[in-house]
Design a protein around this motif. Structure first.
Motif, PDB file in Angstrom:
ATOM      1  N   GLY A 266       0.813  -1.333  -0.078  1.00 27.47           N
ATOM      2  CA  GLY A 266      -0.171  -0.189   0.025  1.00 27.47           C
ATOM      3  C   GLY A 266       0.908   1.071  -0.022  1.00 27.47           C
ATOM      4  O   GLY A 266       2.128   1.162   0.335  1.00 27.47           O
ATOM      5  N   ASP A 268       2.221   4.881   1.302  1.00 29.53           N
ATOM      6  CA  ASP A 268       2.416   5.863   2.425  1.00 29.53           C
ATOM      7  C   ASP A 268       1.372   7.017   2.557  1.00 29.53           C
ATOM      8  O   ASP A 268       1.021   7.310   3.847  1.00 29.53           O
ATOM      9  CB  ASP A 268       4.114   5.994   2.928  1.00 29.53           C
ATOM     10  CG  ASP A 268       4.660   4.928   2.615  1.00 29.53           C
ATOM     11  OD1 ASP A 268       4.790   4.033   3.540  1.00 29.53           O
ATOM     12  OD2 ASP A 268       5.583   4.707   1.661  1.00 29.53           O
ATOM     13  N   LEU A 269       1.236   7.608   1.641  1.00 24.82           N
ATOM     14  CA  LEU A 269       0.657   8.954   1.580  1.00 24.82           C
ATOM     15  C   LEU A 269      -0.315   8.573   0.371  1.00 24.82           C
ATOM     16  O   LEU A 269       0.212   8.439  -0.749  1.00 24.82           O
ATOM     17  CB  LEU A 269       1.473  10.118   1.572  1.00 24.82           C
ATOM     18  CG  LEU A 269       0.848  11.326   1.285  1.00 24.82           C
ATOM     19  CD1 LEU A 269       0.037  11.676   2.294  1.00 24.82           C
ATOM     20  CD2 LEU A 269       1.787  12.310   1.093  1.00 24.82           C
ATOM     21  N   VAL A 270      -1.889   8.970   0.528  1.00 27.61           N
ATOM     22  CA  VAL A 270      -2.676   9.145  -0.526  1.00 27.61           C
ATOM     23  C   VAL A 270      -3.370  10.342  -0.496  1.00 27.61           C
ATOM     24  O   VAL A 270      -3.710  10.985   0.745  1.00 27.61           O
ATOM     25  CB  VAL A 270      -3.433   8.008  -0.558  1.00 27.61           C
ATOM     26  CG1 VAL A 270      -4.685   7.895  -1.991  1.00 27.61           C
ATOM     27  CG2 VAL A 270      -2.913   6.409  -0.629  1.00 27.61           C
ATOM     28  N   VAL A 284      -8.522   5.227   1.031  1.00 28.45           N
ATOM     29  CA  VAL A 284      -8.172   4.613   2.427  1.00 28.45           C
ATOM     30  C   VAL A 284      -7.751   3.082   2.057  1.00 28.45           C
ATOM     31  O   VAL A 284      -6.776   2.654   2.691  1.00 28.45           O
ATOM     32  CB  VAL A 284      -9.567   4.665   3.413  1.00 28.45           C
ATOM     33  CG1 VAL A 284      -9.299   3.359   4.600  1.00 28.45           C
ATOM     34  CG2 VAL A 284      -9.642   6.032   3.960  1.00 28.45           C
ATOM     35  N   CYS A 287      -4.127   3.007   1.266  1.00 26.50           N
ATOM     36  CA  CYS A 287      -3.084   3.203   2.065  1.00 26.50           C
ATOM     37  C   CYS A 287      -2.575   1.953   2.781  1.00 26.50           C
ATOM     38  O   CYS A 287      -3.214   0.789   2.994  1.00 26.50           O
ATOM     39  CB  CYS A 287      -3.691   3.956   3.336  1.00 26.50           C
ATOM     40  SG  CYS A 287      -3.927   5.649   2.804  1.00 26.50           S
ATOM     41  N   GLY A 291      -0.464   4.696   6.961  1.00 23.95           N
ATOM     42  CA  GLY A 291      -0.690   5.596   6.050  1.00 23.95           C
ATOM     43  C   GLY A 291      -1.382   6.523   6.324  1.00 23.95           C
ATOM     44  O   GLY A 291      -2.038   6.594   7.294  1.00 23.95           O
ATOM     45  N   THR A 292      -1.340   7.686   5.497  1.00 24.50           N
ATOM     46  CA  THR A 292      -2.201   8.765   5.521  1.00 24.50           C
ATOM     47  C   THR A 292      -2.974   9.107   4.307  1.00 24.50           C
ATOM     48  O   THR A 292      -2.365   9.177   3.297  1.00 24.50           O
ATOM     49  CB  THR A 292      -0.983  10.089   5.786  1.00 24.50           C
ATOM     50  OG1 THR A 292      -0.537  10.007   6.924  1.00 24.50           O
ATOM     51  CG2 THR A 292      -2.138  11.331   6.130  1.00 24.50           C
ATOM     52  N   HIS A 293      -4.036   9.272   4.479  1.00 25.79           N
ATOM     53  CA  HIS A 293      -5.018   9.720   3.526  1.00 25.79           C
ATOM     54  C   HIS A 293      -5.714  11.258   3.724  1.00 25.79           C
ATOM     55  O   HIS A 293      -6.242  11.442   4.670  1.00 25.79           O
ATOM     56  CB  HIS A 293      -6.352   8.975   3.487  1.00 25.79           C
ATOM     57  CG  HIS A 293      -7.283   9.331   2.173  1.00 25.79           C
ATOM     58  ND1 HIS A 293      -6.820   9.549   1.125  1.00 25.79           N
ATOM     59  CD2 HIS A 293      -8.496   9.413   2.348  1.00 25.79           C
ATOM     60  CE1 HIS A 293      -7.945   9.778   0.223  1.00 25.79           C
ATOM     61  NE2 HIS A 293      -9.047   9.760   1.103  1.00 25.79           N
ATOM     62  N   ILE A 316      -4.510   4.064  10.123  1.00 27.14           N
ATOM     63  CA  ILE A 316      -4.591   5.123   8.947  1.00 27.14           C
ATOM     64  C   ILE A 316      -4.890   6.537   9.601  1.00 27.14           C
ATOM     65  O   ILE A 316      -5.832   6.430  10.232  1.00 27.14           O
ATOM     66  CB  ILE A 316      -5.455   4.682   7.832  1.00 27.14           C
ATOM     67  CG1 ILE A 316      -4.915   3.462   7.102  1.00 27.14           C
ATOM     68  CG2 ILE A 316      -5.498   5.814   6.938  1.00 27.14           C
ATOM     69  CD1 ILE A 316      -5.764   2.815   6.075  1.00 27.14           C
TER      70      ILE A 316
END
Length: 380
Positions: A266, A268-270, A284, A287, A291-293, A316
């Motif tokens: 996945g 790390d940042l979306v 989501v 991620c 991770g960060t959305h 997340i």
């Protein structure tokens, strides 16, 4: 000795030519709109030299944002030349002199006294933020939008004097699109070197975000969007992989492709710059663990549910990010200048048209025929 209070400087026209939206999904009317006769302290009149359009202008023209009332002057990304100044208007956000003839770009006005401005110290959260599309063209101060020969800068709209080498189109785009991307990355906590970043959307924001992720040291950048010409530009701006959402129409398949591209770990940042109904659910699911959305786009009333069990299970972080303030604007200008030799920013912009071509420019944004249409009212 009492300090001398600056007096209003220079004169300005009583009216301005403008392309006015009177009915949604209808032709714009080229007409004259009044300008304020007296300039309050902190205000100014600017001759617009460049207005860059974005998807929001197309949405506004279509009437999909119910809080907007007509008649209005569209366009909220502008740069221009100062032609008149109210008292106490002689300095920009950096303290540089603002004079007649200064080239400036500016932020939305803020009140300076609400909770967002004072307690939170976040002007972007001002309760009375002055977006141009919130100003009716038949009420004082009439002309704040960019599809106008002249525009009124209200008090509280912090301005920045532009460096001579900064093109008007770049400066105008920094006034919304680029500063929105700058703030989204800041709210996310930045990009960890070598990390994987997925960018949802290949409009102006998504393209700038692709470049910013690459410039910030991302190890892998994946851009999702369309049509193909925009994804080709995303590749030039640093995308290692692109996913055409007009070809891969199943949201779950798009998630599966990101999973495959990331070795099942996945992203790390979306960052959501698409605003599609399924974007946040997809974001989501794209991620990886911890991770960060970042949510920037408006998913609308038909938004797909976000799987909160996935948010919990992968720890997340979901972050909201709204436009940007004058600080983000300053950083946006700096980013464009710093990477002018690395990214072809001019590739974002269509050839400029005058006010007579503004309606077609908006239609081009709505159909995605243009990445970023440009209106120069002085061309008519």
């Amino acid at each position: 000795m009492r300090p001398t209070v600056p007096r209003p400087t220079a004169t300005h026209p009583a009216v301005t030519r403008a392309a006015v939206l009177r009915d949604f999904n209808a032709p714009l009317e080229l007409t004259e709109v009044p300008l304020p006769r007296e300039l309050p302290p902190g205000s100014a009149i600017v001759r617009i030299t460049s207005t860059t359009l974005c998807g929001t202008d197309a949405h506004l023209w279509r009437g999909v944002l119910p809080f907007v009332r007509t008649p209005i002057i569209l366009g909220h990304e502008m740069a221009g030349e100062v032609v008149a100044l109210g008292a106490l208007s002689g300095r920009d956000a950096f303290g540089k002199p603002v004079e007649i003839g200064s080239r400036v770009v500016w932020s939305e006005s803020v009140c300076g006294h609400c909770q967002g401005c004072t307690v939170l110290r976040e002007p972007v959260l001002c309760d009375h933020r002055g977006y141009g599309f919130g100003q009716r063209a038949d009420r004082w101060p009439f002309a704040i939008g960019g599809l106008s020969e002249y525009a009124y800068l209200p008090p509280g709209a912090d301005r920045i004097v532009l460096d001579p080498e900064m093109p008007d189109t770049w400066a105008a785009a920094a006034g919304c699109a680029v500063k929105t991307v700058v703030r989204a990355f800041a709210n996310a906590g930045g990009v960890e070197p070598g990390s994987t970043v997925a960018v949802q959307g290949s409009g102006p924001l998504g393209l700038v975000a692709t470049a910013m992720a690459r410039a910030a040291g991302a190890g892998r950048v994946i851009t999702l969007g369309g049509p193909p010409n925009r994804l080709a530009l995303a590749a030039k701006y640093g995308a290692d992989a692109t996913i055409d959402v007009t070809d891969v129409t199943d949201p779950d398949e798009r998630v599966a492709q990101v999973e495959e591209l990331t070795g099942a770990r996945g992203a790390d940042l979306v960052l959501d710059f698409a605003g599609a109904p399924t974007a946040n659910r997809e974001g989501v699911l794209m991620c990886g663990k911890r991770g960060t959305h970042v949510v920037v786009g408006l998913a609308g009333p038909q938004a797909a549910p976000v799987p909160m069990d996935v948010v919990m299970g992968r720890e997340i972080t979901v972050v909201g990010s709204l436009n940007g303030d004058v600080g983000d604007l300053a950083r946006a200008l700096r980013f464009l200048s710093a990477f002018a030799g690395r990214f072809e920013w001019d590739a974002l912009f269509s050839p400029p048209v005058g006010l007579a071509g503004a309606e077609q420019a908006i239609r081009d944004m709505a159909s995605m025929a243009a990445v970023k249409a440009v209106v120069d009212p002085g061309l008519d």
